[in-house]
Design a protein around this motif. Structure first.
Motif, PDB file in Angstrom:
ATOM      1  N   ARG A 127       0.809  -1.222   0.000  1.00  0.00           N
ATOM      2  CA  ARG A 127       0.000   0.000   0.000  1.00  0.00           C
ATOM      3  C   ARG A 127       0.843   1.274   0.000  1.00  0.00           C
ATOM      4  N   ARG A 167       0.226   7.003  -6.794  1.00  0.00           N
ATOM      5  CA  ARG A 167      -0.900   7.927  -6.943  1.00  0.00           C
ATOM      6  C   ARG A 167      -0.445   9.384  -6.891  1.00  0.00           C
ATOM      7  N   THR A 192      -4.202  -2.501  -7.846  1.00  0.00           N
ATOM      8  CA  THR A 192      -3.635  -2.720  -6.519  1.00  0.00           C
ATOM      9  C   THR A 192      -3.447  -4.194  -6.191  1.00  0.00           C
ATOM     10  N   ASP A 234     -11.967   0.705  -1.241  1.00  0.00           N
ATOM     11  CA  ASP A 234     -11.909   1.828  -2.176  1.00  0.00           C
ATOM     12  C   ASP A 234     -11.588   1.400  -3.601  1.00  0.00           C
ATOM     13  N   GLU A 235     -11.540   0.092  -3.855  1.00  0.00           N
ATOM     14  CA  GLU A 235     -11.204  -0.390  -5.195  1.00  0.00           C
ATOM     15  C   GLU A 235     -12.417  -1.011  -5.880  1.00  0.00           C
ATOM     16  N   PRO A 242     -16.479   0.407  -6.116  1.00  0.00           N
ATOM     17  CA  PRO A 242     -15.847   0.703  -4.827  1.00  0.00           C
ATOM     18  C   PRO A 242     -16.824   1.327  -3.848  1.00  0.00           C
ATOM     19  N   HIS A 246      -8.187  -5.826  -8.612  1.00  0.00           N
ATOM     20  CA  HIS A 246      -8.739  -4.672  -7.911  1.00  0.00           C
ATOM     21  C   HIS A 246      -8.016  -3.445  -8.443  1.00  0.00           C
ATOM     22  N   SER A 268      -8.007   1.145  -8.200  1.00  0.00           N
ATOM     23  CA  SER A 268      -8.552   2.360  -7.591  1.00  0.00           C
ATOM     24  C   SER A 268      -8.250   3.557  -8.476  1.00  0.00           C
ATOM     25  N   LEU A 301     -13.266   6.589 -10.916  1.00  0.00           N
ATOM     26  CA  LEU A 301     -13.878   5.279 -11.128  1.00  0.00           C
ATOM     27  C   LEU A 301     -15.380   5.282 -10.872  1.00  0.00           C
ATOM     28  N   ASP A 302     -15.795   5.880  -9.761  1.00  0.00           N
ATOM     29  CA  ASP A 302     -17.221   5.868  -9.424  1.00  0.00           C
ATOM     30  C   ASP A 302     -18.066   6.443 -10.549  1.00  0.00           C
TER      31      ASP A 302
END
Length: 287
Positions: free
Chosen positions: A17, A24, A35, A55-56, A88, A108, A110, A114-115
């Motif tokens: 992470r 990022r 990820t 969050d992914e 996510p 996965h 992020s 994305l949303d």
């Protein structure tokens, strides 16, 4: 009992992470970062239940066997050749079929956009299972994601993995949801439009050809393509007109007739409305 990993022959890659956060923050890197990714063959009792959202986006391609997934909208079966896309920030669960456990490629990823992208593409908790037009291509892209991620954790490899993941998501965005087979009728109509650009066409006639009312057909068409029937037809005709202006020396009138406009003056007005220049000016720009 659901088992998240540890299957014979599996491949699994989880990025540290701190490295994800570092990538990022770099300028010039893509909006999408892979990820985690993996390949689980014949994954007996595989599954995961997340009550605390991550969050992914979670993408799972079932290439053999069967499984299931659950979202706030209910439980959905997953068959060979289908793909789960779990947005996510939402609780979910998934698992292998007890009698015919799945083989899957997964990742996965992020990203800040994305949303919005998933929502616009209809990849939501209400429709988490997709039927790709080319399931083998999607599986190959997920294999490519894992291949790049396994290579090393240098920035070029991470960028390549992210590119393959983004390609897979855009391919899935163009695919149908499993629950909505009516979209197959719209695909027929779209193909008919492509093959009959020069013919007079009506929304009522297209709706009748697939045994739907005009209003229902129009609503389905817009949901499937994001545009009304007439606007979509104009887009197809203009795309063909641009091609003809590039590759032929035909007159504007001949091009207009070829793409369904018997009146060349009306065609020219429509062309300028779409492109900001007349057909003759467009041809001059491409010389």
């Amino acid at each position: 009992m659901l088992i998240p990993d540890g299957f014979p022959g599996q491949r699994l890659l989880v990025l540290p992470r701190p490295l994800v956060r570092e990538v990022r923050q770099l300028t010039g890197t893509p909006q999408l970062i892979v990820t985690d990714c993996g390949y689980f063959p014949r994954a007996h009792s595989h599954g995961f239940r997340r009550t605390t959202p991550v969050d992914e986006v979670v993408v799972i391609a079932c290439v053999d066997g069967a499984g299931w997934c659950e979202t706030e909208a209910g439980r959905f079966p997953v068959a060979r050749g289908q793909v789960i896309v779990l947005p996510p920030g939402r609780p979910h669960a998934y698992g292998a079929d007890a009698d015919d456990p799945w083989t899957l490629w997964w990742f996965h990823a992020s990203g800040p956009e994305l949303d919005a992208f998933l929502d616009r593409a209809g990849m939501t908790v209400r429709a988490p299972v997709r039927r790709p037009h080319d399931p083998h291509r999607v599986a190959a892209l997920l294999a490519e994601v894992l291949g790049w991620a396994e290579r090393d954790t240098t920035l070029p490899s991470l960028l390549a993995a992210s590119g393959a993941a983004w390609h897979a998501l855009t391919h899935l965005a163009a695919s149908r949801t499993v629950a909505d087979d009516s979209d197959a009728l719209i695909e027929q109509s779209v193909q008919y439009l492509r093959e009959h650009l020069a013919e007079p066409l009506s929304v009522t006639g297209l709706a009748s050809s697939v045994a739907l009312s005009t209003s229902h057909f129009s609503a389905l068409f817009k949901r499937h393509t994001g545009q009304s029937v007439l606007r979509y037809l104009t887009m197809l005709r203009m795309a063909r007109a641009r091609e003809l202006l590039h590759i032929t020396t035909w007159t504007v009138a001949a091009v207009a007739a070829e793409v369904g406009y018997p009146d060349p003056f009306y065609f020219a007005r429509q062309f300028k409305k779409v492109h900001g220049v007349s057909p003759r000016e467009y041809r001059g720009l491409s010389d």
